[in-house]
Design a protein around this motif. Sequence first.
Motif, mmCIF file in Angstrom:
data_model
loop_
_atom_site.group_PDB
_atom_site.id
_atom_site.type_symbol
_atom_site.label_atom_id
_atom_site.label_comp_id
_atom_site.label_asym_id
_atom_site.label_seq_id
_atom_site.Cartn_x
_atom_site.Cartn_y
_atom_site.Cartn_z
ATOM 1 N N ASN A 104 0.828 -1.211 0.000
ATOM 2 C CA ASN A 104 0.000 0.000 0.000
ATOM 3 C C ASN A 104 0.861 1.259 0.000
ATOM 4 O O ASN A 104 0.596 2.211 -0.735
ATOM 5 C CB ASN A 104 -0.922 0.008 1.224
ATOM 6 N N PRO A 115 0.006 1.792 -5.630
ATOM 7 C CA PRO A 115 -0.308 0.790 -4.612
ATOM 8 C C PRO A 115 -0.701 -0.528 -5.260
ATOM 9 O O PRO A 115 -1.641 -0.591 -6.048
ATOM 10 C CB PRO A 115 -1.483 1.423 -3.859
ATOM 11 N N SER A 118 -4.309 -1.756 -5.378
ATOM 12 C CA SER A 118 -5.321 -1.073 -6.176
ATOM 13 C C SER A 118 -5.739 -1.900 -7.381
ATOM 14 O O SER A 118 -6.651 -1.516 -8.118
ATOM 15 C CB SER A 118 -4.810 0.293 -6.642
ATOM 16 N N MET A 189 -7.594 1.681 -1.777
ATOM 17 C CA MET A 189 -6.347 1.930 -2.484
ATOM 18 C C MET A 189 -6.600 2.528 -3.866
ATOM 19 O O MET A 189 -5.884 3.429 -4.310
ATOM 20 C CB MET A 189 -5.534 0.637 -2.610
ATOM 21 N N HIS A 193 -5.461 6.461 -4.592
ATOM 22 C CA HIS A 193 -4.475 6.724 -5.637
ATOM 23 C C HIS A 193 -5.066 7.607 -6.735
ATOM 24 O O HIS A 193 -4.394 8.512 -7.244
ATOM 25 C CB HIS A 193 -3.997 5.403 -6.239
ATOM 26 N N GLU A 232 -3.209 9.723 2.847
ATOM 27 C CA GLU A 232 -3.206 8.418 2.195
ATOM 28 C C GLU A 232 -2.280 7.446 2.915
ATOM 29 O O GLU A 232 -2.566 6.254 2.996
ATOM 30 C CB GLU A 232 -2.797 8.576 0.726
ATOM 31 N N GLN A 236 -3.397 3.853 4.139
ATOM 32 C CA GLN A 236 -2.696 2.657 3.670
ATOM 33 C C GLN A 236 -2.335 1.722 4.818
ATOM 34 O O GLN A 236 -2.545 0.507 4.735
ATOM 35 C CB GLN A 236 -1.439 3.089 2.907
#
Length: 259
Positions: A104, A115, A118, A189, A193, A232, A236
Amino acid sequence: MLAEEGEGYTPPGSGDFKLPPIIENLEWFTKPYLMALISVVILVAFFYFAARKPTMVPSRLQFAGEGIYGFVRRDLARDIIGSKDFLKFLPLIFSLFIFIALNNVFGIIPFIQFPTMSLIGFPIALTLIVWVVYNWVGIRRQGPIGYFKNMMFPPGVPSWVYILLAPLELVSTVFVRPLTLSLRLFANMFAGHLLLIVFILGGEYMLLEGEGLVKVLSIGAFAMGIVMTFFELLVQVLQAYIFALLTALYIAGAMSEEH
């Protein structure tokens, strides 16, 4: 129309997550798969060197390794599963936590900035492992009949409620749990992102293509990108914690006759 003609700002979308293969003849070997392999090498090397020569006064590396391990052992395994049974599941919970956390965090590391989780395939693969483990634990501990009986017909509930409760519990344990476990990790994720891309690329476009006040406002877009990067990072690590926490809870529930 402007985007199709090469003019104007083209917002990022799901297509930005479809990366080309690194090796031409291996379509599946893309950047995220390489990152997943690299993360394993990094984690093995880190904990090997952290535990290679333990001392009473730990080095920084040893202190960091012991801190992460102690946190997972104490808060995610022992306190949830119980001191009697947690050790056999500790390697799984610990591995899930550190693997997901590092992959992450790749999303905000310069020159990587993607990530791994994702891509939906990675959360699904990890969730399948968890699904097999907690169902196998429940069946082994209670037997197949006892496991599904205790799952669908918990004691202390009026018999007429079982008409609705039994199928709901079965669907929840067998289907909903793995679905939500994988989608929660993937969606956070993916969305995080995508949000970072919007602010960074939007700020870049405003700075390079805008005029007057638009150029000045690009500073705000870049500032929000920086703020969202730190936010973020929190998300994560938190998502890795939640995934490991739910894994421990599912295992603990499967081992209990009243779940």
